[in-house]
Design a protein around this motif. Structure first.
Motif, PDB file in Angstrom:
ATOM      1  N   GLY A 172      -2.726   2.109   9.516  1.00 14.93           N
ATOM      2  CA  GLY A 172      -3.651   2.952   8.739  1.00 14.93           C
ATOM      3  C   GLY A 172      -5.033   2.336   8.683  1.00 14.93           C
ATOM      4  N   LEU A 173      -5.732   2.594   7.590  1.00 13.44           N
ATOM      5  CA  LEU A 173      -7.124   2.166   7.479  1.00 13.44           C
ATOM      6  C   LEU A 173      -7.258   0.653   7.596  1.00 13.44           C
ATOM      7  N   ALA A 174      -6.223  -0.087   7.243  1.00 16.98           N
ATOM      8  CA  ALA A 174      -6.271  -1.550   7.372  1.00 16.98           C
ATOM      9  C   ALA A 174      -6.348  -1.965   8.843  1.00 16.98           C
ATOM     10  N   LYS A 196      -0.747  -4.651  -8.996  1.00 19.97           N
ATOM     11  CA  LYS A 196      -1.793  -5.130  -8.086  1.00 19.97           C
ATOM     12  C   LYS A 196      -1.389  -6.426  -7.400  1.00 19.97           C
ATOM     13  N   VAL A 197      -1.588  -6.491  -6.111  1.00 19.15           N
ATOM     14  CA  VAL A 197      -1.412  -7.755  -5.386  1.00 19.15           C
ATOM     15  C   VAL A 197      -2.696  -8.553  -5.582  1.00 19.15           C
ATOM     16  N   VAL A 198      -2.546  -9.805  -6.003  1.00 21.02           N
ATOM     17  CA  VAL A 198      -3.752 -10.606  -6.226  1.00 21.02           C
ATOM     18  C   VAL A 198      -3.859 -11.783  -5.258  1.00 21.02           C
ATOM     19  N   GLY A 207      -7.011   9.517  -0.604  1.00 23.01           N
ATOM     20  CA  GLY A 207      -6.878  10.919  -1.025  1.00 23.01           C
ATOM     21  C   GLY A 207      -7.584  11.936  -0.148  1.00 23.01           C
ATOM     22  N   VAL A 208      -8.027  11.546   1.052  1.00 22.90           N
ATOM     23  CA  VAL A 208      -8.467  12.526   2.040  1.00 22.90           C
ATOM     24  C   VAL A 208      -7.584  12.302   3.268  1.00 22.90           C
ATOM     25  N   GLY A 209      -7.634  13.237   4.201  1.00 19.73           N
ATOM     26  CA  GLY A 209      -6.751  13.106   5.365  1.00 19.73           C
ATOM     27  C   GLY A 209      -5.821  14.283   5.372  1.00 19.73           C
ATOM     28  N   GLU A 210      -6.385  15.442   5.640  1.00 21.09           N
ATOM     29  CA  GLU A 210      -5.650  16.681   5.395  1.00 21.09           C
ATOM     30  C   GLU A 210      -5.376  17.471   6.658  1.00 21.09           C
ATOM     31  N   ALA A 211      -5.962  17.038   7.776  1.00 21.78           N
ATOM     32  CA  ALA A 211      -5.742  17.778   9.016  1.00 21.78           C
ATOM     33  C   ALA A 211      -5.068  16.851  10.019  1.00 21.78           C
ATOM     34  N   THR A 212      -4.226  17.432  10.862  1.00 23.60           N
ATOM     35  CA  THR A 212      -3.414  16.609  11.770  1.00 23.60           C
ATOM     36  C   THR A 212      -3.472  17.176  13.184  1.00 23.60           C
ATOM     37  N   ALA A 240      -6.465  10.079  12.384  1.00 28.87           N
ATOM     38  CA  ALA A 240      -6.051   8.863  11.683  1.00 28.87           C
ATOM     39  C   ALA A 240      -4.544   8.870  11.369  1.00 28.87           C
ATOM     40  N   LEU A 241      -4.038   9.984  10.862  1.00 23.79           N
ATOM     41  CA  LEU A 241      -2.598  10.011  10.569  1.00 23.79           C
ATOM     42  C   LEU A 241      -1.804   9.875  11.866  1.00 23.79           C
ATOM     43  N   HIS A 242      -2.356  10.422  12.942  1.00 19.81           N
ATOM     44  CA  HIS A 242      -1.692  10.291  14.240  1.00 19.81           C
ATOM     45  C   HIS A 242      -1.610   8.820  14.671  1.00 19.81           C
ATOM     46  N   GLY A 266       0.829  -1.203   0.000  1.00 19.01           N
ATOM     47  CA  GLY A 266       0.000   0.000   0.000  1.00 19.01           C
ATOM     48  C   GLY A 266       0.862   1.251   0.000  1.00 19.01           C
ATOM     49  N   GLY A 267       0.461   2.203  -0.831  1.00 24.24           N
ATOM     50  CA  GLY A 267       1.250   3.438  -0.975  1.00 24.24           C
ATOM     51  C   GLY A 267       0.432   4.692  -0.723  1.00 24.24           C
ATOM     52  N   GLY A 268      -0.523   4.587   0.235  1.00 20.14           N
ATOM     53  CA  GLY A 268      -1.208   5.799   0.700  1.00 20.14           C
ATOM     54  C   GLY A 268      -0.373   6.431   1.799  1.00 20.14           C
TER      55      GLY A 268
HETATM   56  C1  LIG Z   1     -13.681  10.932   4.896  1.00 17.61           C
HETATM   57  C2  LIG Z   1     -12.327  10.810   5.515  1.00 17.61           C
HETATM   58  C3  LIG Z   1     -11.673  11.946   5.970  1.00 17.61           C
HETATM   59  C4  LIG Z   1     -10.414  11.827   6.568  1.00 17.61           C
HETATM   60  N1  LIG Z   1      -9.810  12.937   7.104  1.00 17.61           N
HETATM   61  C5  LIG Z   1      -8.678  12.791   7.808  1.00 17.61           C
HETATM   62  C6  LIG Z   1      -8.040  13.888   8.436  1.00 17.61           C
HETATM   63  O1  LIG Z   1      -8.468  15.035   8.336  1.00 17.61           O
HETATM   64  N2  LIG Z   1      -6.919  13.657   9.143  1.00 17.61           N
HETATM   65  C7  LIG Z   1      -6.385  12.421   9.268  1.00 17.61           C
HETATM   66  O2  LIG Z   1      -5.384  12.258   9.966  1.00 17.61           O
HETATM   67  N3  LIG Z   1      -6.919  11.378   8.628  1.00 17.61           N
HETATM   68  C8  LIG Z   1      -8.054  11.517   7.931  1.00 17.61           C
HETATM   69  N4  LIG Z   1      -8.595  10.442   7.297  1.00 17.61           N
HETATM   70  C9  LIG Z   1      -7.908   9.163   7.311  1.00 17.61           C
HETATM   71  C10 LIG Z   1      -6.812   9.165   6.270  1.00 17.61           C
HETATM   72  O3  LIG Z   1      -7.332   9.481   5.003  1.00 17.61           O
HETATM   73  C11 LIG Z   1      -6.151   7.798   6.214  1.00 17.61           C
HETATM   74  O4  LIG Z   1      -5.886   7.351   7.490  1.00 17.61           O
HETATM   75  C12 LIG Z   1      -4.846   7.897   5.484  1.00 17.61           C
HETATM   76  O5  LIG Z   1      -5.003   8.480   4.242  1.00 17.61           O
HETATM   77  C13 LIG Z   1      -4.195   6.560   5.344  1.00 17.61           C
HETATM   78  O6  LIG Z   1      -4.852   5.783   4.413  1.00 17.61           O
HETATM   79  P1  LIG Z   1      -4.166   4.413   4.032  1.00 17.61           P
HETATM   80  O7  LIG Z   1      -2.811   4.696   3.532  1.00 17.61           O
HETATM   81  O8  LIG Z   1      -4.339   3.488   5.179  1.00 17.61           O
HETATM   82  O9  LIG Z   1      -5.116   3.889   2.859  1.00 17.61           O
HETATM   83  P2  LIG Z   1      -5.210   4.345   1.315  1.00 17.61           P
HETATM   84  O10 LIG Z   1      -4.935   5.787   1.114  1.00 17.61           O
HETATM   85  O11 LIG Z   1      -6.536   3.817   0.860  1.00 17.61           O
HETATM   86  O12 LIG Z   1      -4.047   3.542   0.619  1.00 17.61           O
HETATM   87  C14 LIG Z   1      -4.175   2.173   0.329  1.00 17.61           C
HETATM   88  C15 LIG Z   1      -3.047   1.781  -0.586  1.00 17.61           C
HETATM   89  O13 LIG Z   1      -3.117   0.384  -0.799  1.00 17.61           O
HETATM   90  C16 LIG Z   1      -3.007   0.136  -2.191  1.00 17.61           C
HETATM   91  N5  LIG Z   1      -3.694  -1.094  -2.499  1.00 17.61           N
HETATM   92  C17 LIG Z   1      -4.932  -1.492  -2.130  1.00 17.61           C
HETATM   93  N6  LIG Z   1      -5.210  -2.696  -2.660  1.00 17.61           N
HETATM   94  C18 LIG Z   1      -4.116  -3.062  -3.367  1.00 17.61           C
HETATM   95  C19 LIG Z   1      -3.775  -4.192  -4.161  1.00 17.61           C
HETATM   96  N7  LIG Z   1      -4.629  -5.204  -4.333  1.00 17.61           N
HETATM   97  N8  LIG Z   1      -2.568  -4.220  -4.744  1.00 17.61           N
HETATM   98  C20 LIG Z   1      -1.675  -3.211  -4.598  1.00 17.61           C
HETATM   99  N9  LIG Z   1      -1.938  -2.124  -3.869  1.00 17.61           N
HETATM  100  C21 LIG Z   1      -3.150  -2.055  -3.277  1.00 17.61           C
HETATM  101  C22 LIG Z   1      -3.652   1.355  -2.838  1.00 17.61           C
HETATM  102  O14 LIG Z   1      -3.260   1.494  -4.182  1.00 17.61           O
HETATM  103  C23 LIG Z   1      -3.091   2.440  -1.957  1.00 17.61           C
HETATM  104  O15 LIG Z   1      -1.793   2.783  -2.382  1.00 17.61           O
HETATM  105  C24 LIG Z   1      -9.823  10.554   6.675  1.00 17.61           C
HETATM  106  C25 LIG Z   1     -10.464   9.423   6.141  1.00 17.61           C
HETATM  107  C26 LIG Z   1     -11.707   9.533   5.579  1.00 17.61           C
HETATM  108  C27 LIG Z   1     -12.391   8.309   5.055  1.00 17.61           C
END
Ligand SMILES: Cc1cc2nc3c(=O)[nH]c(=O)nc-3n(C[C@H](O)[C@H](O)[C@H](O)COP(=O)(O)OP(=O)(O)OC[C@H]3O[C@@H](n4cnc5c(N)ncnc54)[C@H](O)[C@@H]3O)c2cc1C
Length: 511
Positions: A341-343, A189-191, A49-54, A354-356, A15-17
Motif C-alpha cells: 500500500g502507501l507504505a 498506536k505503535v510507538v 479514506g480515499v481510494g474508491e475506483a478500481t 493503488a488498490l491494484h 495498519g488497518g486501511g
Molecule cells: C487522493 C487519493 C486518491 C486515491 N484514489 C484512489 C483510487 O481511486 N483507487 C485506488 O485504487 N486507490 C486510490 N488511492 C490510494 C488508496 O487510497 C490507498 O492505496 C489505499 O487506501 C491504501 O491505503 P493504506 O492502507 O496503505 O494506508 P491508510 O489508509 O493510510 O492506512 C494506514 C493505517 O495505518 C495505521 N497506522 C498508521 N500509523 C500507525 C501507528 N503509529 N500505530 C498504529 N496504526 C498506525 C492507520 O491507523 C491506518 O489504519 C488514492 C489515494 C489518494 C491519496
C-alpha cells in the motif's frame, strides 16, 4: 541456529486501511493454524479514506479472498465501472474513453485489429475507436450487465469491469471477513519497533512492535501497511525512497463527497483543470470527487474552489486536503518486512491503480510465502517484480500528462516538454513509427489501454503493419462494420446501469 526451511508462524500487519485489511482478508483465506495473523491499527490515526475506483483484476482478488460480489457491493455502496472518461486532456473541449474491454474482435486475420482500423481510418472508412469496444459503447449509453461467458461469439462475453466503492466501508467489510477467519485485531498506536540484536540469522530483522501502552507484539514476518507513515519499512529499517515527482508533479488532492446527481454512470470521469484534474466517482449513496493538483502551480484554496465549482451535486462535507509524495520505496521487501500500500509507494490515482498494486503485492507475497530463513533470492525477485509493476503504471500515467496538447497553462506546457523515462519514450516511438504497441513483463495495462490513451490524446502513427494491405479494403471495411453493428445491437439490449445495480446489489440507505 539456522532457520533455513523452517516455517514461520506469526504474521503481524501494522495498519488497518485498505492495504492492511486486504492483506488480512487474503492471507487468512490461505494461511491456516498454526499460522497466526495479527493486525494492529489506530482508530485515532484513522485511514486515508480515499481510494474508491478500481480496475478489473480486483475481481480476481475478491475471488481469492472468497468475497461474494453482490454482498460486497451492497456492503460498500458499490457500483460498476467500465472505464474512465477523460475530458479536456488532449485539448480543451476534447473527450475520450479508456474502457476495460478489448477493441475489435479476436484476431481473425494475421495482425491486431487496431492496424485494420488505422488503415480504414486513413481511408475515411472507420468509425471512432469507441464503436469497436463494447465497454466504451455501454458506458456511453449508461448501460451495464455482467458478461455472458457462454456466448462464445458475442461481444457480451467480453464485458470487462471493475468497481467503485466507498473506501471506508471497504476496509470495514474486509475487516469483518478477516476477523471471521481468525485475524486478531489490536487497537492502539505503535510507538516503537525493536530489532533482533543477538548475532545470528535473525540479527537486524524486526522482532516486535511496541504499543503506546507498552505491550510488545512479536512477529516473524511483518507487513507494513501503515500508509504514508511507513513506520516499519522506512522509520525502522531506513529502506530509502525513490522520488518520481519530476515526472508526476501533482502532490496534493482536495476531496469532497457530493449528492448524487443525474443517472448512475458506470464509469469514472477525469476532467483536466489548469494544474491537475478532477475525479468523479459515482457510488450508490453519493458521488466521490477530488481535485489532484500540483501545489507549485495552484494553492489549496483555489484548488478547493475549482473542485466545488465543478461538482454536479451539492457538497456533503467540507473539502479535505491530502498531501502525497509520488515514488516508491527502494525495496518493498526488506529483511522480514514487506511494505504494502502507501507504505510501499504511491502513484497518483489517475488510473485507479493503488488498490491494484496492493493486490499484486499480496499475490506476489503469497506465491513465495517465506520460511523463517527468508531466501534472499526470493526477496530480490519480489522486489524486482514490484518495481516493474510500479514503473509500468508510472509510465502509463506519465503518458496522459506528457501527451497533452493544452497551451493554457505553464503546468501543461511543462508536462508536454518534460523528459520522460526511456521505457515510455521507446513505447511512444514504436507506436509513432509502426502503430505497434508493446506488451511487456510487468505491464499492468494491455495494448488496448495504451492505444486508447495515445489516440485519445492525438498521438497518430505514421504507418500500420504492412500485412493489413493483403486484405481487400472493401472486405476490411465490411469487417469493421460487422463488429460495430454487433456491438451496437448488444448495447441496445443491456439494462441501464442504475436498474441493474438496484436489482443486483442495492445497498441499504446510509444513516
Ligand atoms: C487522493 C487519493 C486518491 C486515491 N484514489 C484512489 C483510487 O481511486 N483507487 C485506488 O485504487 N486507490 C486510490 N488511492 C490510494 C488508496 O487510497 C490507498 O492505496 C489505499 O487506501 C491504501 O491505503 P493504506 O492502507 O496503505 O494506508 P491508510 O489508509 O493510510 O492506512 C494506514 C493505517 O495505518 C495505521 N497506522 C498508521 N500509523 C500507525 C501507528 N503509529 N500505530 C498504529 N496504526 C498506525 C492507520 O491507523 C491506518 O489504519 C488514492 C489515494 C489518494 C491519496
Amino acid at each position: 541456529m539456522d532457520n533455513w526451511g523452517r516455517p514461520l508462524r506469526k504474521v503481524v500487519i501494522v495498519g488497518g486501511g485498505a492495504a492492511g485489511w486486504m492483506s488480512a482478508a487474503a492471507l487468512s483465506a490461505v494461511l491456516k493454524p498454526p499460522y497466526e495473523i495479527r493486525l494492529v491499527e489506530s482508530d485515532e490515526i484513522g485511514i486515508i479514506g480515499v481510494g474508491e475506483a478500481t480496475i478489473p483484476p480486483i475481481r480476481l482478488f475478491n475471488s481469492l479472498a472468497r468475497i461474494e460480489e453482490a454482498d460486497f457491493l451492497k456492503a460498500t455502496q458499490g457500483t460498476f465501472k467500465l472505464g474512465i472518461e477523460f475530458v479536456n486532456w488532449g485539448r480543451q473541449g476534447e473527450r475520450y474513453f479508456h474502457g476495460f474491454g478489448g477493441i475489435g474482435r479476436e484476431k481473425l486475420w494475421p495482425v491486431d485489429f487496431s492496424h485494420y482500423w488505422l488503415r480504414m481510418r486513413a481511408l475515411g472508412r472507420a468509425l471512432p475507436l469507441d464503436a469497436y469496444a463494447i465497454c466504451n459503447m455501454a458506458a456511453r449509453a449508461g448501460r451495464f450487465m455482467l458478461p455472458r461467458p457462454e456466448m462464445q461469439n458475442s461481444p457480451l462475453n467480453a464485458i470487462n469491469y471493475a468497481y467503485h466503492f466507498d473506501a471506508s466501508l471497504y476496509a470495514q467489510a474486509l475487516r469483518r471477513i478477516g476477523e471471521a477467519r481468525g485475524v486478531r485485531r489490536t487497537e492502539g498506536k505503535v510507538v516503537n519497533a525493536l530489532l533482533h540484536e543477538q548475532p545470528g540469522p535473525r540479527q537486524g530483522q524486526l522482532r516486535a512492535v511496541q504499543m503506546e501502552g507498552g505491550e510488545l507484539i512479536e512477529g516473524d514476518l511483518f507487513l507494513d501497511c501503515s500508509g504514508f507513515q511507513a513506520l516499519l519499512i522506512e522509520k525502522a529499517l531506513a529502506t530509502g525512497h525513490e522520488d518520481w515527482s519530476h515526472w508526476l508533479p501533482c502532490d496534493r488532492a482536495v476531496a469532497v463527497p457530493s449528492e448524487p446527481a443525474g443517472p448512475l454512470l458506470p464509469y469514472t470521469r477525469s476532467t483536466a483543470h489548469r494544474a491537475g484534474w478532477q475525479w468523479r466517482i459515482p457510488l450508490q449513496h453519493r458521488v466521490g470527487n477530488g481535485h489532484v493538483y500540483a501545489s507549485s502551480h495552484v494553492g489549496d484554496d483555489e484548488a478547493a474552489d475549482v473542485l466545488l465549482r465543478h461538482l454536479d451535486g451539492r457538497p456533503l462535507a467540507e473539502p479535505r486536503v491530502i498531501k502525497f509524495r509520488t515514488g516508491i520505496r527502494r525495496q518493498a521487501w526488506n529483511r522480514n518486512v514487506v511494505a504494502i500500500g502507501l507504505a510501499a509507494g504511491f502513484i497518483e490515482p489517475l488510473e485507479s491503480t493503488a488498490l491494484h498494486l496492493i493486490q499484486m503485492g499480496i499475490g506476489d507475497l503469497i506465491e513465495r510465502f517465506p520460511h523463517a530463513g527468508f531466501d534472499a533470492l526470493e526477496i530480490a525477485e519480489y522486489n524486482q517484480r514490484s518495481r516493474a509493476r510500479y514503473e509500468s503504471v508510472r509510465d502509463f500515467i506519465i503518458l496522459h500528462y506528457h501527451l497533452n496538447k493544452r497551451d493554457d497553462s505553464a503546468f501543461w506546457q511543462a508536462c508536454a516538454a518534460m523528459d520522460i523515462p526511456g521505457t515510455l519514450r521507446r513505447r511512444m516511438q514504436l507506436y509513432e513509427s509502426s502503430g505497434r504497441l508493446l506488451y511487456g513483463d510487468g505491464d499492468e495495462f494491455r495494448e488496448p489501454s495504451w492505444l486508447e490513451v495515445m489516440e485519445g490524446q492525438n498521438q497518430r502513427p505514421r504507418a500500420w503493419l504492412p500485412l493489413v494491405e493483403l486484405q481487400d479494403a472493401d472486405d476490411t471495411a465490411a469487417y469493421l462494420k460487422s463488429v460495430s453493428d454487433t456491438i451496437a445491437k448488444c448495447v441496445a439490449v443491456m439494462p441501464e446501469h442504475e436498474a441493474f445495480v438496484r436489482r443486483y446489489c442495492a445497498a441499504a440507505p446510509m444513516d
